[in-house]
Design a protein around this motif. Structure first.
Motif, PDB file in Angstrom:
ATOM      1  N   ALA A   1     -75.287 -64.906 -60.344  1.00  0.00           N
ATOM      2  CA  ALA A   1     -74.787 -64.486 -59.036  1.00  0.00           C
ATOM      3  C   ALA A   1     -73.447 -63.779 -59.189  1.00  0.00           C
ATOM      4  O   ALA A   1     -72.638 -64.118 -60.061  1.00  0.00           O
ATOM      5  CB  ALA A   1     -74.640 -65.696 -58.118  1.00  0.00           C
ATOM      6  N   ARG A   2     -73.220 -62.767 -58.347  1.00  0.00           N
ATOM      7  CA  ARG A   2     -71.978 -62.017 -58.376  1.00  0.00           C
ATOM      8  C   ARG A   2     -71.294 -62.091 -57.021  1.00  0.00           C
ATOM      9  O   ARG A   2     -71.945 -62.233 -55.988  1.00  0.00           O
ATOM     10  CB  ARG A   2     -72.242 -60.551 -58.723  1.00  0.00           C
ATOM     11  CG  ARG A   2     -72.800 -60.312 -60.101  1.00  0.00           C
ATOM     12  CD  ARG A   2     -73.130 -58.844 -60.318  1.00  0.00           C
ATOM     13  NE  ARG A   2     -74.243 -58.403 -59.486  1.00  0.00           N
ATOM     14  CZ  ARG A   2     -74.196 -57.403 -58.609  1.00  0.00           C
ATOM     15  NH1 ARG A   2     -73.060 -56.768 -58.399  1.00  0.00           N
ATOM     16  NH2 ARG A   2     -75.252 -57.054 -57.907  1.00  0.00           N
ATOM     17  N   THR A   3     -69.979 -61.989 -57.045  1.00  0.00           N
ATOM     18  CA  THR A   3     -69.203 -61.923 -55.810  1.00  0.00           C
ATOM     19  C   THR A   3     -68.889 -60.469 -55.500  1.00  0.00           C
ATOM     20  O   THR A   3     -68.343 -59.753 -56.337  1.00  0.00           O
ATOM     21  CB  THR A   3     -67.885 -62.706 -55.940  1.00  0.00           C
ATOM     22  OG1 THR A   3     -68.178 -64.081 -56.222  1.00  0.00           O
ATOM     23  CG2 THR A   3     -67.076 -62.620 -54.652  1.00  0.00           C
ATOM     24  N   VAL A   4     -69.273 -60.036 -54.313  1.00  0.00           N
ATOM     25  CA  VAL A   4     -69.021 -58.672 -53.879  1.00  0.00           C
ATOM     26  C   VAL A   4     -68.205 -58.726 -52.599  1.00  0.00           C
ATOM     27  O   VAL A   4     -68.520 -59.492 -51.680  1.00  0.00           O
ATOM     28  CB  VAL A   4     -70.335 -57.905 -53.633  1.00  0.00           C
ATOM     29  CG1 VAL A   4     -70.052 -56.475 -53.211  1.00  0.00           C
ATOM     30  CG2 VAL A   4     -71.208 -57.925 -54.886  1.00  0.00           C
ATOM     31  N   ASN A   5     -67.147 -57.929 -52.546  1.00  0.00           N
ATOM     32  CA  ASN A   5     -66.286 -57.883 -51.360  1.00  0.00           C
ATOM     33  C   ASN A   5     -66.249 -56.452 -50.820  1.00  0.00           C
ATOM     34  O   ASN A   5     -65.258 -55.725 -50.981  1.00  0.00           O
ATOM     35  CB  ASN A   5     -64.876 -58.353 -51.715  1.00  0.00           C
ATOM     36  CG  ASN A   5     -64.855 -59.789 -52.200  1.00  0.00           C
ATOM     37  OD1 ASN A   5     -65.235 -60.700 -51.478  1.00  0.00           O
ATOM     38  ND2 ASN A   5     -64.410 -59.984 -53.445  1.00  0.00           N
TER      39      ASN A   5
END
Length: 241
Positions: A176-180
């Motif tokens: 999983a990746r964090t995208v902002n």
């Protein structure tokens, strides 16, 4: 069982030319010929074919490039898959084989262009391979005779695939990746139908969203994620240095 192998022989390159014509319906003058592929394979590029038994069903090739700072990279110029084998993972497998060969030679970057209206390609490039996008070029190759291009200008995004980066390792591992995102640019999910049935509307969408992407990239944003839904495909952009 699909086999992928690197190509070096003239008859193999002739099959690549044949697939170009079958997949894109290019005119003869638009085809990249056997002699180009011969040169590509001998000056630091590579050519790969995917086979179902004795039949070549897909291919890709990359040519060497040099950045203004002197750093070398590969430009993956073309990848094609015969219609019966699309959505089967063959395209991703070819890209991963390109990555494997490039890593063995110490190459850090593979780039290629893609049509931002091709939402499946956008999903593959960004979500399944881990490429980022931060360049847009209008009518990159001029108008072509391919029905796949629908008579539209060949506007293209540039995919940057930093093949040994933590981001790419994370994506390939399925983590999983964090995208902002600070900006979202959406295309209708049925843009392929619109391009086929209403090229005027398709051109309006292409032009408006192309300008949005270009301006976002000028502000230092990059497309780092892509969402697919029933009604739209959305590029998610965030600051990138």
């Amino acid at each position: 069982m699909i086999e992928i192998r690197q190509l070096f022989q003239i008859p193999e390159f002739a099959d690549v030319v044949r697939l170009q014509k079958t997949i894109w319906e290019f005119t003869d003058v638009e085809l990249l010929p056997v002699r180009f592929l011969v040169v590509t394979s001998r000056i630091g590029g590579h050519v790969f074919g995917a086979y179902n038994g004795a039949e070549m069903i897909a291919f890709c090739f990359a040519i060497p490039g040099i950045k203004p700072n002197g750093k070398s990279y590969l430009h993956s110029h073309m990848l094609g898959v015969l219609p019966p084998y699309r959505n089967s993972g063959v395209g991703r497998a070819l890209k991963l084989r390109q990555r494997e060969e490039a890593l063995a030679r110490g190459i850090e970057l593979i780039e290629w262009t893609f049509d931002p209206l091709e939402l499946k390609n956008a999903f593959l490039n960004i979500e399944r391979l881990g490429a980022i996008v931060r360049r847009y070029h209008e009518n990159q190759y001029g108008h072509t005779g391919s029905p796949l291009h629908g008579g539209l200008p060949t506007d293209r995004c540039y995919a940057e695939w930093w093949i040994n980066s933590p981001r790419v390792h994370q994506v390939l591992a399925g983590e999983a990746r964090t995208v902002n995102p600070v900006e979202r640019i959406s295309y209708p999910a049925d843009i392929a139908r619109i391009r086929r049935e209403d090229p005027i509307q398709a051109r309006a969408i292409q032009k408006a969203n192309g300008e949005k992407l270009r301006q976002a990239f000028e502000r230092g944003l990059a497309a780092t994620a892509f969402e697919r839904g029933e009604t739209e495909g959305v590029y998610l952009l965030e600051p990138w240095s």
